[in-house]
Design a protein around this motif. Structure first.
Motif, short mmCIF file in Angstrom:
data_model
loop_
_atom_site.label_atom_id
_atom_site.label_comp_id
_atom_site.label_asym_id
_atom_site.label_seq_id
_atom_site.Cartn_x
_atom_site.Cartn_y
_atom_site.Cartn_z
N THR A 223 -4.75 63.62 33.84
CA THR A 223 -3.79 62.69 33.31
C THR A 223 -3.13 61.66 34.42
N GLU A 224 -3.41 62.41 35.62
CA GLU A 224 -2.21 61.67 36.91
C GLU A 224 -3.07 60.52 37.73
N PHE A 225 -4.77 60.70 36.88
CA PHE A 225 -5.99 59.95 37.24
C PHE A 225 -5.89 58.98 36.34
N THR A 226 -5.69 59.13 35.09
CA THR A 226 -5.89 58.38 34.39
C THR A 226 -4.42 57.20 34.55
N LEU A 227 -4.43 58.12 34.59
CA LEU A 227 -2.05 56.50 34.80
C LEU A 227 -2.25 55.92 35.77
N HIS A 228 -3.49 56.70 36.84
CA HIS A 228 -3.83 55.33 38.22
C HIS A 228 -4.88 54.41 37.56
N ALA A 229 -5.66 55.19 36.60
CA ALA A 229 -6.87 54.15 36.04
C ALA A 229 -5.93 52.50 35.84
N ILE A 230 -5.06 52.99 34.56
CA ILE A 230 -4.64 51.87 33.73
C ILE A 230 -3.77 51.12 34.83
N ARG A 231 -3.85 51.12 36.14
CA ARG A 231 -3.47 50.03 36.96
C ARG A 231 -4.41 49.40 37.69
N HIS A 232 -5.62 50.22 37.73
CA HIS A 232 -6.39 49.79 38.34
C HIS A 232 -8.00 49.54 37.71
N PRO A 233 -8.61 48.06 36.79
CA PRO A 233 -9.22 47.72 35.92
C PRO A 233 -10.89 48.24 36.74
#
Lengths: 206, 206
Positions: free
Chosen positions: B110-120
């Motif tokens: 989940t944390e990584f997904t949130l991170h990914a949202i900001r980094h295309p």
DNA sequence: TGCATCGGATACAGACTTGTATCGCATACG
DNA sequence: CGTATGCGATACAAGTCTGTATCCGATGCA
């Protein structure tokens, strides 16, 4: 924006909060350094440290602002309750208006919650803020049921927890699968019936 | 642990992966510096950089390991399918065993997904890994329905997305309110019926 | 208008990371 | 064995962020 001989502190915090909101939205909580937030506000870190202790303090200030907006919206919805037709659905639809700001806030608070899980002190502070917001919601739920001429048959605090869980769970799924589920679809669909089952009519006297 | 004249690279990556798993669990993705992970593995950053390019690479390696475990578990459940009684429920209950490791992984991803949202770029990589895993699940769903003597009436890919959404949504809610909802309660309750409605029996020939 | 103090700016020291360039040992092969 | 090279260790050079100590100008009252 008050000018003249006014203490400038309120204006400074307003600028910081505004900048924080935008920066957090763009880069997340971890990704936003205090420095960048201050730059965006057109201030230096000196201004920040004379108003807040940590970046988390800033988040909690935003939390309170957001909570107030939520409460205001719900209060208004309950106040303008039209007893004529399906009032519960009306209230829920209204409270469930999920705009862009709400979605951004949801992402941020999720990230912050994960952060809090690893930091007990922060977790305690977050729980306290959550508790205060829930208290308001309990109050509103009581008012809502009262105006509907019903009284709860279960603990209102638990009920408040449930509505929150449904709201957030639905939001999660709608973010993961935007085409499959409208943001508040679950709440609007299930909560009216559910509220009926956990309350009973109050006998009118006379 | 092979000794003697063996290339040590596999052992090194194994140690790094193990250390990463534990460190991520304790401190989250952002909170884990490459340095700390290496220390925990009893290695230096030199070892890391000669095996991975970034911390994200390390995460994706863990992703693949986790995906493989999920697939193995599901495959075994489908293979050992007992057609006698309520097979769907049995499979789901089995696949739905959410242990501590699963919960930790959920937090991390989940944390990584949130991170990914900001980094295309990261988001693209994550989507690709998600896609590969979903492909396997599609395969398993097809196999499952086949063994049940049924064929799907909707796109299997969509069906795979749905089961995943239900799984994760249920997990979220059970983490927020552990006392209110068992981790896989939603899946076990609703998916069997649902799978029935989106498939039809295959006429047996002869 | 003079003055006390409030509040934001500046400067500084230090802690952490990251990525790379280079080194040297151990491995595996002739 | 001797040797090439694979691979992890070491050293180095930035860059970034944080927190504090200090300064200076604006504010608001007498």
């Amino acid at each position: 924006m008050p000018k003249g001989p006014t203490k400038r502190r309120p204006q400074t915090t307003a600028r910081l909060l505004h900048a924080a909101q935008e920066t957090f939205a763009e880069r997340g909580f971890y990704g936003s350094s205090i420095e960048v937030i201050c730059e965006r506000a057109g201030l230096t870190r000196g201004a920040f440290y004379s108003n807040y202790r940590t970046k988390e303090d800033l988040f909690f200030a935003l939390f309170d602002l957001h909570a107030q907006r939520v409460i205001d919206r719900l209060t208004q919805a309950v106040d303008e309750l039209d007893l004529a037709d399906d009032p519960l659905r009306a209230v829920l639809t209204r409270m469930g208006t999920v705009d862009e700001a709400e979605r951004r806030w949801y992402l941020l608070s999720t990230e912050f919650t994960l952060h809090a899980i690893r930091h007990p002190d922060t977790a305690r502070a977050l729980a306290e803020h959550d508790r205060r917001l829930r208290e308001e919601i309990v109050h509103l739920l009581a008012q809502l049921l009262d105006r509907l001429g019903r009284r709860p048959t279960v603990d209102l605090n638990l009920l408040a927890r449930l509505t929150t869980a449904v709201h957030e769970g639905s939001l999660t799924q709608s973010l993961v699968e935007p085409d499959q589920l409208a943001p508040e679809q679950l709440a609007v669909t299930f909560l009216p019936t559910f509220l009926d089952t956990v309350s009973e009519p109050v006998a009118t006297e006379g």
